[in-house]
Scaffold this active site. Sequence first.
Site, PDB file in Angstrom:
ATOM      1  N   ASP A   1       0.843  -1.200   0.000  1.00  0.00           N
ATOM      2  CA  ASP A   1       0.000   0.000   0.000  1.00  0.00           C
ATOM      3  C   ASP A   1       0.876   1.248   0.000  1.00  0.00           C
ATOM      4  O   ASP A   1       1.038   1.928   1.009  1.00  0.00           O
ATOM      5  CB  ASP A   1      -0.911  -0.020   1.234  1.00  0.00           C
ATOM      6  CG  ASP A   1      -1.848   1.176   1.287  1.00  0.00           C
ATOM      7  OD1 ASP A   1      -2.133   1.755   0.223  1.00  0.00           O
ATOM      8  OD2 ASP A   1      -2.280   1.539   2.403  1.00  0.00           O
TER       9      ASP A   1
ATOM     10  N   ASP B   1      -6.914   7.455  -1.675  1.00  0.00           N
ATOM     11  CA  ASP B   1      -5.582   7.930  -1.291  1.00  0.00           C
ATOM     12  C   ASP B   1      -5.547   9.462  -1.315  1.00  0.00           C
ATOM     13  O   ASP B   1      -6.366  10.098  -0.688  1.00  0.00           O
ATOM     14  CB  ASP B   1      -4.505   7.311  -2.186  1.00  0.00           C
ATOM     15  CG  ASP B   1      -4.298   5.833  -1.924  1.00  0.00           C
ATOM     16  OD1 ASP B   1      -4.635   5.371  -0.816  1.00  0.00           O
ATOM     17  OD2 ASP B   1      -3.811   5.129  -2.813  1.00  0.00           O
TER      18      ASP B   1
ATOM     19  N   HIS C   1     -13.069   8.622   0.536  1.00  0.00           N
ATOM     20  CA  HIS C   1     -12.258   9.386   1.490  1.00  0.00           C
ATOM     21  C   HIS C   1     -10.921   9.725   0.855  1.00  0.00           C
ATOM     22  O   HIS C   1     -10.280   8.903   0.200  1.00  0.00           O
ATOM     23  CB  HIS C   1     -12.112   8.686   2.842  1.00  0.00           C
ATOM     24  CG  HIS C   1     -11.279   7.446   2.882  1.00  0.00           C
ATOM     25  ND1 HIS C   1      -9.903   7.457   2.784  1.00  0.00           N
ATOM     26  CD2 HIS C   1     -11.624   6.145   3.044  1.00  0.00           C
ATOM     27  CE1 HIS C   1      -9.433   6.220   2.890  1.00  0.00           C
ATOM     28  NE2 HIS C   1     -10.465   5.402   3.032  1.00  0.00           N
TER      29      HIS C   1
ATOM     30  N   GLU D   1      -7.161  11.836   1.590  1.00  0.00           N
ATOM     31  CA  GLU D   1      -6.328  12.031   2.770  1.00  0.00           C
ATOM     32  C   GLU D   1      -5.326  13.163   2.616  1.00  0.00           C
ATOM     33  O   GLU D   1      -5.086  13.665   1.507  1.00  0.00           O
ATOM     34  CB  GLU D   1      -5.608  10.735   3.122  1.00  0.00           C
ATOM     35  CG  GLU D   1      -4.596  10.279   2.095  1.00  0.00           C
ATOM     36  CD  GLU D   1      -4.172   8.834   2.312  1.00  0.00           C
ATOM     37  OE1 GLU D   1      -2.958   8.608   2.513  1.00  0.00           O
ATOM     38  OE2 GLU D   1      -5.043   7.941   2.274  1.00  0.00           O
TER      39      GLU D   1
ATOM     40  N   GLU E   1      -7.255   8.872  11.395  1.00  0.00           N
ATOM     41  CA  GLU E   1      -6.465   7.644  11.302  1.00  0.00           C
ATOM     42  C   GLU E   1      -5.522   7.471  12.484  1.00  0.00           C
ATOM     43  O   GLU E   1      -4.890   8.418  12.967  1.00  0.00           O
ATOM     44  CB  GLU E   1      -5.647   7.672  10.003  1.00  0.00           C
ATOM     45  CG  GLU E   1      -4.745   6.470   9.777  1.00  0.00           C
ATOM     46  CD  GLU E   1      -5.495   5.177   9.538  1.00  0.00           C
ATOM     47  OE1 GLU E   1      -6.277   4.766  10.430  1.00  0.00           O
ATOM     48  OE2 GLU E   1      -5.291   4.556   8.479  1.00  0.00           O
TER      49      GLU E   1
ATOM     50  N   ASN F   1     -11.004   3.770  12.337  1.00  0.00           N
ATOM     51  CA  ASN F   1     -10.461   2.633  11.616  1.00  0.00           C
ATOM     52  C   ASN F   1     -10.091   1.544  12.617  1.00  0.00           C
ATOM     53  O   ASN F   1      -9.127   1.690  13.380  1.00  0.00           O
ATOM     54  CB  ASN F   1      -9.240   3.056  10.809  1.00  0.00           C
ATOM     55  CG  ASN F   1      -8.703   1.940   9.928  1.00  0.00           C
ATOM     56  OD1 ASN F   1      -9.258   0.858   9.877  1.00  0.00           O
ATOM     57  ND2 ASN F   1      -7.609   2.215   9.235  1.00  0.00           N
TER      58      ASN F   1
END
Length: 301
Positions: free
Chosen positions: A55, A84, A109, A111, A184, A206
């Site tokens: 990732d 992302d 979403h 970020e 996060e 999360n």
Amino acid sequence: MTPGQRFRAAWDAERPLQVVGVINAYCARLAEQAGFRALYLSGAGVANAAFGLPDLALTTLSEVVEEARRITDVTSLPLLVDVDTGFGTALNIARMVRELTGAGVAALHIEDQVAAKRCGHRPGKQLVAITEMQDRIRAVVDARSDPELVVMARTDAFATEGLDGVIRRAQAYVDVGADAIFAEALTELKSYAILTRTVSVPVLANATEFGRTPIFDREEFHAAGVRLVLYPLTAFRAMGQAAQETYETIRESGSQKPLMARLQTRDALYRVLGYWAYERKLDQLFGAEKPPPSSSEEDPR
């Protein structure tokens, strides 16, 4: 209802809303049959499962859109998608919104990490300035053809700026149109409680495993005011572990005999897929007279 409206209705109907990760269309069917109200497509899930990659922003918009489209094609459950950092500048972000909307996505979403992002539970994350993230959110909001598409702003600020930084950024993101906040890698329930009392929009937690956030249950998140709880890769981790053990067993024992009690049967697979409805359709079209082996009444799409 539009996909975005279904997502908003789900977070009103279930508090907190459990949003479960699905790595492909088949998993989406399983999650729907288990009773979930909303689904999630993780950027890590696409990279890991579809491409065998980490990732680290290695997948493209087209690849993510294709996986999303496959999922929305088999379920009416609203789908939240990880985009992302938006796949580029404002014009790229606008294209991303149009393509995801066309794919039937309910929410996304975006970020505040730099473009060369890292996993949210790894060290070394770097963030863009608040104003740059606000520009990303503005680009998403401006590109919406459906005003109900949920725009969720994810902030990774806790690792470097602490809770004060999370709150400062969250408020700034709401000011320019974020419908929800994804905070996060918080490490304590009291941090969620402070954040949810401070911002005016729903907050997502999360609940990923083996990361910075401890495992809390649904009731604990609810008490902290969290409106959405995300389980991004739980099923994928279980599948990976099961697959690894399966391959090793076949290799070592020479057959699948030791595994038979743990394998999904053909009948169970067919029930998930609605297989017999497809077969009946073939029989109708081409005159075959084979009775279906099950009473499943699911129609093919």
